[in-house]
Design a protein around this motif. Structure first.
Motif, mmCIF file in Angstrom:
data_model
loop_
_atom_site.group_PDB
_atom_site.id
_atom_site.type_symbol
_atom_site.label_atom_id
_atom_site.label_comp_id
_atom_site.label_asym_id
_atom_site.label_seq_id
_atom_site.Cartn_x
_atom_site.Cartn_y
_atom_site.Cartn_z
ATOM 1 N N ARG A 117 0.829 -1.205 0.000
ATOM 2 C CA ARG A 117 0.000 0.000 0.000
ATOM 3 C C ARG A 117 0.868 1.262 0.000
ATOM 4 O O ARG A 117 0.456 2.321 -0.472
ATOM 5 C CB ARG A 117 -0.895 -0.021 1.238
ATOM 6 N N ARG A 118 2.070 1.141 0.502
ATOM 7 C CA ARG A 118 2.985 2.286 0.608
ATOM 8 C C ARG A 118 3.240 2.933 -0.757
ATOM 9 O O ARG A 118 3.219 4.154 -0.896
ATOM 10 C CB ARG A 118 4.291 1.837 1.258
ATOM 11 N N GLU A 119 3.451 2.126 -1.798
ATOM 12 C CA GLU A 119 3.715 2.667 -3.131
ATOM 13 C C GLU A 119 2.465 3.353 -3.691
ATOM 14 O O GLU A 119 2.566 4.404 -4.330
ATOM 15 C CB GLU A 119 4.183 1.559 -4.085
ATOM 16 N N LEU A 120 1.308 2.765 -3.445
ATOM 17 C CA LEU A 120 0.065 3.389 -3.900
ATOM 18 C C LEU A 120 -0.129 4.735 -3.216
ATOM 19 O O LEU A 120 -0.440 5.732 -3.867
ATOM 20 C CB LEU A 120 -1.128 2.469 -3.624
ATOM 21 N N SER A 121 0.067 4.776 -1.915
ATOM 22 C CA SER A 121 -0.064 6.038 -1.180
ATOM 23 C C SER A 121 0.936 7.068 -1.683
ATOM 24 O O SER A 121 0.596 8.255 -1.834
ATOM 25 C CB SER A 121 0.130 5.807 0.321
#
Length: 177
Positions: A117-121
């Protein structure tokens, strides 16, 4: 005499920017699951330009869907484009990739083929900062987007008057493992 500071500037030539990696991951995920088109909302010329920039030398065809599904692609794509900054073709491509992946069944970062999720955020904060800022309680992205679409359409979707009182709190805000 002190040694010169090591430089990592050469990595800029080797490692593509996050935006290009996100688009490449989204396309690869679409290929893995056999989705057609790979990214919706792009005509042939826009898809060719996307591939030339994000996946140079990789021969790809976007494809066509057999039928137009009933979903919220157009609404989510428009929402993302309205919040794009900068408003350039790369932001449009990313918006199309996100809106395409959001129609699938897993967490959005998984539907986009991202490692977490870190990359999406990170990409949302980088390319859609005003929209990302509205998610100030760190709601899961897909739920957040659909909540934004329902608010726009003035459609009540929540069981409770506020999130703290809702029995689905863990579903909306829990970890995405």
């Amino acid at each position: 005499m002190n040694a010169p500071e090591p430089s990592l500037s050469h990595l800029a030539e080797v490692v593509p920017p996050l935006e290009q990696v996100v688009v490449a991951c989204a396309i690869a995920q679409s290929q893995r699951i056999g989705a057609q088109p790979l990214i919706r909302g792009l005509d042939d010329a826009a898809f060719a330009a996307l591939c030339a920039r994000c996946l140079p030398g990789v021969p790809l065809t976007n494809g066509r869907s057999a039928s137009a599904p009933f979903d919220e692609f157009d609404e989510l794509f428009a929402l993302l484009c309205e919040h794009a900054s900068p408003r350039d073709e790369l932001s449009v491509w990313i918006a199309a990739a996100i809106a395409t992946a959001a129609q699938r069944d897993e967490h959005l970062w998984q539907d986009m083929g991202l490692p977490s999720r870190r990359e999406l955020s990170a990409i949302l904060n980088l390319r859609f900062p005003s929209l990302a800022a509205l998610n100030d309680r760190d709601m899961k992205w897909k739920k957040f987007f659909y909540r934004q679409l329902c608010l726009r359409a003035e459609v009540p979707i929540c069981k409770s008057p506020n999130c703290a009182d809702c029995s689905d709190l863990a579903v909306c805000f829990g970890p995405e493992d």
